[in-house]
Design an enzyme around this catalytic site. Sequence first.
Site, PDB file in Angstrom:
ATOM      1  N   ASN A  87      10.014   5.685  -8.358  1.00 15.01           N
ATOM      2  CA  ASN A  87       9.039   4.763  -7.784  1.00 15.01           C
ATOM      3  C   ASN A  87       8.630   5.321  -6.416  1.00 15.01           C
ATOM      4  O   ASN A  87       9.403   5.272  -5.461  1.00 15.01           O
ATOM      5  CB  ASN A  87       9.714   3.390  -7.638  1.00 15.01           C
ATOM      6  CG  ASN A  87       8.742   2.326  -7.196  1.00 15.01           C
ATOM      7  OD1 ASN A  87       7.620   2.626  -6.792  1.00 15.01           O
ATOM      8  ND2 ASN A  87       9.179   1.082  -7.251  1.00 15.01           N
ATOM      9  N   ARG A 137       6.743   4.661 -12.159  1.00 15.10           N
ATOM     10  CA  ARG A 137       5.903   3.498 -11.882  1.00 15.10           C
ATOM     11  C   ARG A 137       4.559   4.012 -11.371  1.00 15.10           C
ATOM     12  O   ARG A 137       4.489   4.758 -10.405  1.00 15.10           O
ATOM     13  CB  ARG A 137       6.564   2.635 -10.820  1.00 15.10           C
ATOM     14  CG  ARG A 137       5.725   1.456 -10.473  1.00 15.10           C
ATOM     15  CD  ARG A 137       6.386   0.637  -9.415  1.00 15.10           C
ATOM     16  NE  ARG A 137       5.551  -0.507  -9.109  1.00 15.10           N
ATOM     17  CZ  ARG A 137       5.681  -1.230  -8.023  1.00 15.10           C
ATOM     18  NH1 ARG A 137       6.598  -0.927  -7.144  1.00 15.10           N
ATOM     19  NH2 ARG A 137       4.895  -2.241  -7.811  1.00 15.10           N
ATOM     20  N   HIS A 188       1.643  -5.740  -9.853  1.00 15.01           N
ATOM     21  CA  HIS A 188       3.008  -6.276  -9.967  1.00 15.01           C
ATOM     22  C   HIS A 188       3.298  -6.704 -11.407  1.00 15.01           C
ATOM     23  O   HIS A 188       4.181  -7.536 -11.644  1.00 15.01           O
ATOM     24  CB  HIS A 188       3.221  -7.527  -9.077  1.00 15.01           C
ATOM     25  CG  HIS A 188       3.232  -7.250  -7.610  1.00 15.01           C
ATOM     26  ND1 HIS A 188       2.726  -8.124  -6.687  1.00 15.01           N
ATOM     27  CD2 HIS A 188       3.703  -6.194  -6.918  1.00 15.01           C
ATOM     28  CE1 HIS A 188       2.875  -7.625  -5.476  1.00 15.01           C
ATOM     29  NE2 HIS A 188       3.466  -6.454  -5.585  1.00 15.01           N
ATOM     30  N   ARG A 210      -1.125  -7.405   4.456  1.00 13.28           N
ATOM     31  CA  ARG A 210      -2.436  -7.549   3.795  1.00 13.28           C
ATOM     32  C   ARG A 210      -2.921  -8.996   3.899  1.00 13.28           C
ATOM     33  O   ARG A 210      -2.128  -9.927   3.756  1.00 13.28           O
ATOM     34  CB  ARG A 210      -2.331  -7.152   2.324  1.00 13.28           C
ATOM     35  CG  ARG A 210      -2.279  -5.663   2.113  1.00 13.28           C
ATOM     36  CD  ARG A 210      -1.996  -5.316   0.673  1.00 13.28           C
ATOM     37  NE  ARG A 210      -0.641  -4.820   0.498  1.00 13.28           N
ATOM     38  CZ  ARG A 210      -0.037  -4.653  -0.666  1.00 13.28           C
ATOM     39  NH1 ARG A 210      -0.673  -4.927  -1.779  1.00 13.28           N
ATOM     40  NH2 ARG A 210       1.191  -4.196  -0.733  1.00 13.28           N
ATOM     41  N   GLU A 224      12.579  -4.025 -11.345  1.00 11.04           N
ATOM     42  CA  GLU A 224      11.499  -3.232 -11.937  1.00 11.04           C
ATOM     43  C   GLU A 224      12.024  -1.960 -12.587  1.00 11.04           C
ATOM     44  O   GLU A 224      11.479  -1.496 -13.589  1.00 11.04           O
ATOM     45  CB  GLU A 224      10.434  -2.931 -10.871  1.00 11.04           C
ATOM     46  CG  GLU A 224       9.615  -4.175 -10.561  1.00 11.04           C
ATOM     47  CD  GLU A 224       8.835  -4.079  -9.269  1.00 11.04           C
ATOM     48  OE1 GLU A 224       9.476  -3.845  -8.218  1.00 11.04           O
ATOM     49  OE2 GLU A 224       7.613  -4.234  -9.299  1.00 11.04           O
TER      50      GLU A 224
END
Length: 613
Positions: free
Chosen positions: A7, A83, A172, A233, A381
């Site tokens: 990742n 990923r 996500h 963000r 994940e």
Amino acid sequence: MYIVVINCGSSSIKADVLDHYSGKYAGRMSIERIGESNPVMYVDGNQEPLKNAATHEEALEVALPRLLDCLPEDVQVAGVGHRVVHGGSQFQRPVRIDDEVEQAIADLSDLAPLHNPINLAGIRAARRIIPDVCHVAVFDTAFHATLPTRARSYALPQDLSDKLDLRRYGFHGISHAFVAQRAADYLGADLRDLRLITCHLGNGASVCAVEYGRSIETSMGLTPLEGLVMGTRSGDVDPGILIHLLRDGEFDVDSLDDLLNQQSGLAGLSGVTNDMRDIIERAGEGDDRCRLAIQVFSHRLRKYVGAYAAVMGGVDAIVFTAGIGENSALIRHRVAQRLEFLGAHLNEEANRAAELDDESPVARISTATSRTHLLAVETDESYAIAEDVSQLVLEKDRLAGHRPIPVAVSARHVHLRQETVEVLFGEGYQLTPRNDLSQPGQYAAEETVRVIGPNDEFSSVRILGPTRNIDQVEISRTDEFALGIDAPVRGSGDIANTPGIILEGPQGRVELQQGVICAWRHIHMTPDDAKHFGVSDRDVVEVAVSGGDRDLVFGDVLIRVSPDFQLEMHIDTDEGNAANLGADAKGTLISTPGQARLQRRKTTFDPVEAAAE
Ligand code: AMP
């Protein structure tokens, strides 16, 4: 089967080696501050020096062999999962990586300039370092491929959207899909029976409406900037602000990008940090800006939860995950306030006490009588990616030698209850079989009805017999627009929260309150067929169809298993026309869902015990 999962983030890399079935880790490595003067590497928790880490490729060249060296002797790596943030419209499921796929991921960099090039750097380095195993790209956008057009479209001129691929993709997805399944496992329910709202609240944050196992709404859009308040963000802002700032001359494109991606969100609101732990601490000490940051964060999320419950017509469980969702009782408390109208009642004690770890990755934080469950769920994940990789490694062998599947195109039709038949055709009326259908005992009747929508109507819509215990009208997407009705894609019999319609026969009219669906494309098969194909009832698979002159791969095909069925795939007229199928069309099963995923964890939630608490 041990899988390496890589990742790559903007200045960091995580690489894990884990067993695809149990999720048990055999080795973990992370690198931080890549590109800076003092990069650091951790292998199995121990800090180690790392000199050459100006780029992700350089860092992996050193760190990946180091990780592999540390693995126990009996650990053989069978595959590598990567990923990848943006799969565009092209990648709707995990894919084996070859040079062509690498190039396609590179071509998608325009849509995710901060992420895809870095993901690609990781792929290139890992393919060089571990060349002899299958490398798989798992996309953060893929789970959201099922967003209906209405949810993924921006209200911009269609030509422009088409030309520039301006649509909502969502992100996500690996985490949303994983925690949705974990929540269903915990509740002892089939994910395909549940309406969930999953809230991934980390440094990046998004919320997803998972309706019967499919993502149908999510808060991130073309880029991971839309939606919730995040660490740095902004999430949703009035686009007029951007025009205003550009017109004002104070910002150009790059500084605006930096403003919205790096300087906004919790960091912008609090003025001090993007870290929720620090914000909570300062808010407790009386810092007004930090208090506001928490309020805006929680309010925005609660607004989305309400909206998504409305989109799904209800919600069975609300799931909190990732750094903030798993750890912050305060944020969960604030978001869950005033959700009683949805039947969601927070258990304050359980919320405060919730501590997640690998042994107990789910905590129920709603009261025993709460109709809607509130759950804190640990996301993983790497585990999700490892499962996907193992499927592709295993799939090749499993799919070899599969039988072709006959494909039939169903025109619009209705199934009726005997009571409805009698209202439409007269008391005691019995349907007259006209011709047998492929499924044993099923027939097309001589009788037809008029189907009357708010906009238009169809005469002579065929009734299929024998009568059933519900009334159901099956139409195509094109029919929907003609009738002026908004029918969801559903499996047969699953008509809760579907629109109604008027049916007219020679003797009367019936106003159905519900029952209009756009049939979920599906394959009927016997238990023996299911064994042959390695699937179970209600699995979702991909099928390549041929027999027309427009060969097509259909994703999202539902498996229906019963001893009374005969092997046949059913699609509607829109789908048949898209592939230009003839009478002898055939399909080939090209992917099956993970057996591991289906057999994985069993429930730890006992509703009887919960009610007795
Ligand atoms: P992630 O991106 O999933 O690692 O999540 C990072 C975010 O989770 C940061 O804002 C952290 O401050 C936040 N976080 C982690 N632990 C806690 C906690 N105990 N309380 C509040 N926020 C937390």
